[in-house]
Structures are given as C-alpha cells and as structure tokens.
Design an enzyme around this catalytic site. Structure first.
Site, PDB file in Angstrom:
ATOM      1  N   THR A 198      14.988  64.739  68.951  1.00 23.04           N
ATOM      2  CA  THR A 198      13.718  65.374  68.619  1.00 23.04           C
ATOM      3  C   THR A 198      13.035  64.470  67.621  1.00 23.04           C
ATOM      4  OG1 THR A 198      14.444  67.664  68.893  1.00 23.04           O
ATOM      5  CG2 THR A 198      12.742  67.315  67.255  1.00 23.04           C
ATOM      6  N   ARG A 226      15.050  78.077  78.464  1.00 25.23           N
ATOM      7  CA  ARG A 226      15.600  77.997  77.101  1.00 25.23           C
ATOM      8  C   ARG A 226      14.574  77.349  76.154  1.00 25.23           C
ATOM      9  NH1 ARG A 226      16.669  73.686  73.189  1.00 25.23           N
ATOM     10  NH2 ARG A 226      18.427  74.328  71.936  1.00 25.23           N
ATOM     11  N   VAL A 227      14.424  77.947  75.003  1.00 25.74           N
ATOM     12  CA  VAL A 227      13.570  77.361  73.966  1.00 25.74           C
ATOM     13  C   VAL A 227      14.425  77.143  72.724  1.00 25.74           C
ATOM     14  CG1 VAL A 227      11.585  77.776  72.451  1.00 25.74           C
ATOM     15  CG2 VAL A 227      11.444  78.415  74.863  1.00 25.74           C
ATOM     16  N   GLY A 228      14.299  75.974  72.144  1.00 27.90           N
ATOM     17  CA  GLY A 228      15.080  75.664  70.943  1.00 27.90           C
ATOM     18  C   GLY A 228      14.298  75.975  69.673  1.00 27.90           C
ATOM     19  N   ASP A 229      14.710  75.329  68.606  1.00 25.31           N
ATOM     20  CA  ASP A 229      14.082  75.554  67.301  1.00 25.31           C
ATOM     21  C   ASP A 229      12.754  74.814  67.147  1.00 25.31           C
ATOM     22  OD1 ASP A 229      15.652  73.147  67.458  1.00 25.31           O
ATOM     23  OD2 ASP A 229      15.243  72.848  65.329  1.00 25.31           O
ATOM     24  N   THR A 249      16.483  68.835  63.318  1.00 23.39           N
ATOM     25  CA  THR A 249      16.880  68.323  64.627  1.00 23.39           C
ATOM     26  C   THR A 249      18.329  68.723  64.866  1.00 23.39           C
ATOM     27  OG1 THR A 249      17.054  66.353  66.020  1.00 23.39           O
ATOM     28  CG2 THR A 249      17.545  66.056  63.687  1.00 23.39           C
ATOM     29  N   GLY A 250      18.732  68.677  66.137  1.00 23.07           N
ATOM     30  CA  GLY A 250      20.106  69.051  66.462  1.00 23.07           C
ATOM     31  C   GLY A 250      20.139  70.351  67.236  1.00 23.07           C
ATOM     32  N   GLY A 252      19.486  73.534  68.359  1.00 24.72           N
ATOM     33  CA  GLY A 252      18.399  74.422  67.974  1.00 24.72           C
ATOM     34  C   GLY A 252      18.820  75.851  67.714  1.00 24.72           C
TER      35      GLY A 252
END
Ligand code: ASP
Length: 345
Positions: A198, A226-229, A249-250, A252
């Site tokens: 990211t 899927r949605v991350g952070d 980052t990483g 999420g």
C-alpha cells in the site's frame, strides 16, 4: 557519506540545495515542509509530493500528487497493475484527508487509474465520505475519469495463474529492500508474484498544515468484495491538524480492529512522539493477536506538528521514505517488535 548521499538524492530530484523554504524555516524549530510515505515506493512518491511542497503548495495537493506516482507505476500492489481478487479482478481502495477533517474514500473501485483522485472528488463534491464498487465507478465516470480496460498486467496475470493452482488465501509477510540499496527493486514472492502493499503518505506543508492519503489494491487474491483498512478513515489514515497524521500498511483487518491510524494520532495527542505512538499501536495489535501476530505484518508511520516523524511495525522488513529540508529524501528501515523467525521455522 551522508553528504554524498544527500547530494545524489538532490541531484535525482533535480532541485537546488538552498531552497526558499529551507531559508524560511531556518529560524524555526519546526521541520516543515515534510512528507513521509510507506515502503520503498515512497521514495518516488515523495518526489511527486515534494514538487508541490517545496514550491509552497498545500499538503493536500502534495499527498494526492505523491501517491499518484505510485498508482501510475503499476509496479507493486497499488493501481491497476496490481494483484486481482479471487475472481481475477483488480479492485482498488483509497482515501484522503485534509487539515479541516474533510475526508473522502473509495473502495472496491474497478478500472480507474487514480482512485486517490476519485477519493478527493468524493471529499470535495459529495456529502459523503465513502463510495464503493459500482457506485464509486459511476461517480468517477460522471466526474470525467476514463474507464480503463479490464485487463491484468503481465505480472499480475502470472501471479494469479500461480495462485489458482492452490487457490488458498494466505497473506505473506512483506519484506522490502533496506536502506542503502538505491535501485528500486519491486518486492516479489519466490514464484514471481507480487506481494501485498500500500502507499500511505502524510505531509505537513510550509504553512504547517497536515494532510494524508492512502491507496492500494488490498490483499492479493482477497475475497470478492473484501475491503481493507486503506480506504477507511481512522483505520488506514487519520489527520488531526492540531496534533499530527498517521497512516497504515499491512494486514488491514487488524488495523481496522484497533482503528489504527486514529489510535496513533490519539497517542500523539497525549504528547507521545510519532515513533513511540506507532510502536504503541503495533503493541496493541500484538497483544490482541497473541501467537498469531507472527503470521502478519502491520506498519504505521506518523508525523506531528513539530515535523517529527517515525514508524514502527510488527516484524522486520517494513520501511518508509521521508523527505524534508534541502530535498533530503531517505529510505528508513522500520523498527520492529517481534524477533525474526528462524530460517525454515
Ligand atoms: N492494508 C492493505 C489492506 O489490507 C494491504 C497492505 O497494506 O499491504 O488492504
């Protein structure tokens, strides 16, 4: 050695060493302007942001321009060249936040080259903060963003085919080059596939105002939808112009669990320096995850109103780029908490 490297970096930026801004700030203890961003792609992204900052531009413009460089590079897990989801479709997440708590984001956006600019339009032109999927794309098209071809990049196609052989979802801890290696070497898995990544960026301009941006394709081979952070304000990014700004980052899911970037800013509000604030957020995740923490990576970076900066991560392999002063643009290895896993272990 330091002087030589600084000279080389200044050369590569094509800038003069004695900028107006450094003179302007010489008498002040506050380090500004300044920009920091995640991973080694941050070096190029910072250059994009620095063009805005060094000419006295607004941090908001800098963080948009900066991460657009990475989105256009299509060389890691940002932008349309990145890894697809399980159905073979690239979906992008991004958000942006300015010094007035204005913010905007897009999630699961397809076929748009610069999700960060769509996020900015969401912020500036809608009463909403987050648009997703089809609606986000419709909005982007209505705003004049061209719809790109639905096609995987060569690298992404290769890694997707490789992934399909087992079709298992297993995030792999990202490890990037360390300080001192100058060439841009995109991180790849042993099978040639791209790893997750990211670009998160936070900046303070010459006026002392903060802004941040975050953009990604998310975890490779994620479930559809899927949605991350990264597009979520408070998780992947947070800015409070009185205090500081942070981005993540990483993995999420684990950043969302603790509202990570907001937490880092809240720690800074208590007077904790950026690096220590990032460390405390990482510790929170490790405490929650227990033994499982060693299976994931999360990194935070932050700046405060004094222009102090820092980053911290769960385990070795995270880095971030910082640019300030006389065009000094440097890659820094993130400090980490967990000891490296022994080889083969
Ligand atoms: N945070 C991103 C996500 O979970 C991925 C990453 O930063 O590597 O989507």
């Amino acid at each position: 050695m330091l002087h030589r490297r600084r000279f080389l970096q200044m050369g590569s930026l094509g800038l003069t060493s004695f900028s107006f801004l450094s003179f302007k700030n010489a008498a002040s203890a506050i380090r500004k302007p300044i920009v920091i961003s995640t991973w080694d792609a941050g070096i190029n992204a910072n250059k994009g942001a620095w063009k805005v900052l060094r000419s006295g531009g607004r941090a908001l413009d800098a963080v948009e321009q900066g991460v657009m460089v990475t989105e256009a590079e299509q060389s890691c897990c940002v932008g349309l060249g990145a890894n697809p989801d399980r159905e073979g479709i690239v979906t992008l997440d991004a958000c942006i936040m300015d010094e007035y708590f204005n913010c905007g984001g897009v999630a699961a956006l397809e076929r748009i080259k610069h999700p960060i600019s769509v996020a900015r339009r969401v912020m500036e032109k809608t009463p909403h903060v987050l648009l997703v999927g089809e609606g986000a794309q419709q909005f982007a098209v209505a705003e004049g963003f061209p719809l790109e071809e639905q096609k995987l990049s060569e690298d992404a196609e290769k890694s997707y085919k490789e992934w399909l052989k087992k079709s298992e979802y297993k995030p792999i801890i990202n490890v990037e080059r360390s300080k001192g290696q100058n060439a841009f070497v995109p991180n790849k898995l042993p099978n040639g596939a791209w790893n997750h990544d990211t670009i998160g960026m936070v900046a303070m301009d010459a006026d002392g105002n903060l802004s941040g941006s975050c953009t990604t394709s998310g975890m490779g081979f994620k479930m559809r939808g899927r949605v991350g952070d990264s597009p979520i304000i408070g998780a992947g990014l947070y800015v409070d112009n009185e205090v500081g700004a942070a981005t993540a980052t990483g993995q999420g899911e684990d950043v969302i669990r603790i509202a990570g970037s907001h937490l880092v800013v809240e720690f800074m509000r208590q007077g904790i320096a950026p690096e220590a604030a990032c460390k405390k957020a990482v510790e929170r995740i490790i405490k929650i995850k227990g033994e499982k923490a060693k299976e994931i990576q999360v990194g935070f970076i932050a700046i405060n109103k004094q222009g102090e900066y820092g980053g911290y991560c769960i385990q070795k392999g995270f880095n971030f780029a910082v640019c300030y002063g006389d065009d000094h643009n440097e890659l820094i290895d993130g400090k980490y908490i967990l000891p490296p896993t022994p080889k083969g272990g």
